[in-house]
Design an enzyme around this catalytic site. Structure first.
Site, PDB file in Angstrom:
ATOM      1  N   ASP A 276       0.811  -1.212   0.000  1.00 46.57           N
ATOM      2  CA  ASP A 276       0.000   0.000   0.000  1.00 46.57           C
ATOM      3  C   ASP A 276       0.846   1.264   0.000  1.00 46.57           C
ATOM      4  OD1 ASP A 276       0.747  -0.785   2.660  1.00 46.57           O
ATOM      5  OD2 ASP A 276      -0.648   0.692   3.471  1.00 46.57           O
TER       6      ASP A 276
ATOM      7  N   GLU B 181      -0.093  -1.319   5.624  1.00 50.45           N
ATOM      8  CA  GLU B 181       0.962  -0.875   6.549  1.00 50.45           C
ATOM      9  C   GLU B 181       0.792   0.574   6.954  1.00 50.45           C
ATOM     10  OE1 GLU B 181       4.829   0.940   7.712  1.00 50.45           O
ATOM     11  OE2 GLU B 181       3.594   1.399   5.962  1.00 50.45           O
TER      12      GLU B 181
END
Length: 360
Positions: free
Chosen positions: A72, A128
């Site tokens: 991400d 994350e």
């Protein structure tokens, strides 16, 4: 442009062209899973939500190493599509941390000779950049035994090819100062919650960082207010004032000890609500595999004055370090870019590291 540079640029552009803001990693997880499944693997990759564990080599008798990267990226503004301009490759997450993912994929697809002497696992994971509890690496480490059966985990966070050791722990706490409303023309009839916070804020502003040296590296414990909210109207004495307190603590401190430090600082002047608790991680500077990575030609060694997922591995007694080719200062920036030269140098460092540990 060399063959290696062309490969890395092509892979990084491919990654940057797949949108993957936090919470929307399904498309990139699908694409990465399809790509890694075409490579020769010791066993089929395993998917956990939008995260993937890839068993690359097994049974070598050499060290067990995991390269770990999040899929991400943060939501930032980008003017134009992913592209190359001189040494800079622009794109969402180009630095943090799709540059690291590009090295992981290149090692898988073109590094058979370099990784032949070790058991390599690749971990691609989601979420994350969001809250600690939503981070899918926690799920991966809990559900996939091979993810923690390693001698060293390398989190490919952007570090300009420097070895960033350890991680500061992080606590977010909501502090609520309580008072009593009144008309602002007659403030003595109430109790101003914002004013009550004044002495605490003054103390916090004068507070010096606490420094500690571990394995020759200096870590700093710091405490800051990052958000504030209060007030009911322009002519109303506020009865509630809330602050978000972010406490970053050094690797010699546990979460419980850090919470105790915050409680002592607040000294019952406000109600405390713990909203995010993230542990710290030790540096492991003398670990043989960490020494081998350092000797492979990293750009330097530094303390990690921030939280990263090395702390998740540390909580499970798995040594872990931060190292990656991304430009650290470009993380989360508008029009984020990374250096192609650092990308190429990082791939060479990674190759030398695996060749060195495979000969042991």
């Amino acid at each position: 442009m060399s063959e290696l540079e062309a490969r890395l640029v092509e892979t990084l552009l491919w990654l940057c062209n797949i949108p993957s803001p936090t919470g929307e990693e399904r498309s990139i997880a699908d694409a990465v899973l399809e790509r890694v499944s075409r490579a020769p693997l010791a066993a089929p990759p395993r998917r956990h939500g939008d995260s993937i564990v890839v068993p690359v080599t097994r049974g070598t008798g050499g060290p067990r190493v995991a390269l770990v990267g999040h899929l991400d990226v943060v939501r930032t503004t980008h003017e134009g599509p992913p592209r190359v301009e001189g040494d800079k490759l622009y794109g969402p997450g180009a630095s943090d941390m799709k540059s690291g993912l590009a090295l992981m994929l290149d090692l898988l697809e073109h590094g058979a000779r370099e990784i032949a002497g070790c058991d390599l696992t690749l971990i691609f994971y989601a979420r994350e950049e969001g809250p600690y509890a939503d981070n899918e690496l926690g799920r991966v480490l809990a559900d996939d035994p091979e993810a923690t059966a390693v001698d060293l985990a390398v989190c490919m966070e952007p570090s300009d090819n420097k070895l960033s050791l350890g991680a500061s722990g992080s606590i977010h706490a909501r502090l609520t100062f309580e008072g009593r409303t009144a008309h602002s023309a007659r403030p003595w009839q109430g109790e101003n919650a914002i004013h009550k916070a004044g002495p605490f804020l003054a103390e916090l502003g004068a507070r010096e960082p606490r420094t500690v040296v571990l394995d020759g590296l200096t870590y700093r414990t710091v405490t800051s207010v990052t958000l504030a909210e209060g007030g009911r109207g322009r002519n109303v004495i506020p009865d509630v004032f809330t602050l978000n307190l972010n406490h970053r603590f050094s690797p010699d401190t546990s979460i419980a000890e850090a919470q105790g430090d915050i409680e002592a600082l607040v000294a019952n002047r406000a109600r405390i609500e713990w909203t995010d608790l993230s542990p710290s991680a030790p540096p492991h500077a003398s670990h043989p595999l960490v020494v081998a990575l350092r000797e492979a030609g990293v750009a330097g060694v530094e303390a990690k004055q921030a939280w990263t997922d090395v702390a998740r591995f540390a909580a499970l007694s798995v040594p872990a370090v931060n190292w990656g080719p991304g430009v650290n200062a470009q993380a989360h920036q508008r029009n984020e870019w990374t250096s192609i030269a650092l990308l190429v140098a990082g791939r060479a460092i990674l190759g030398r590291f695996f060749e060195a540990i495979g000969r042991r």
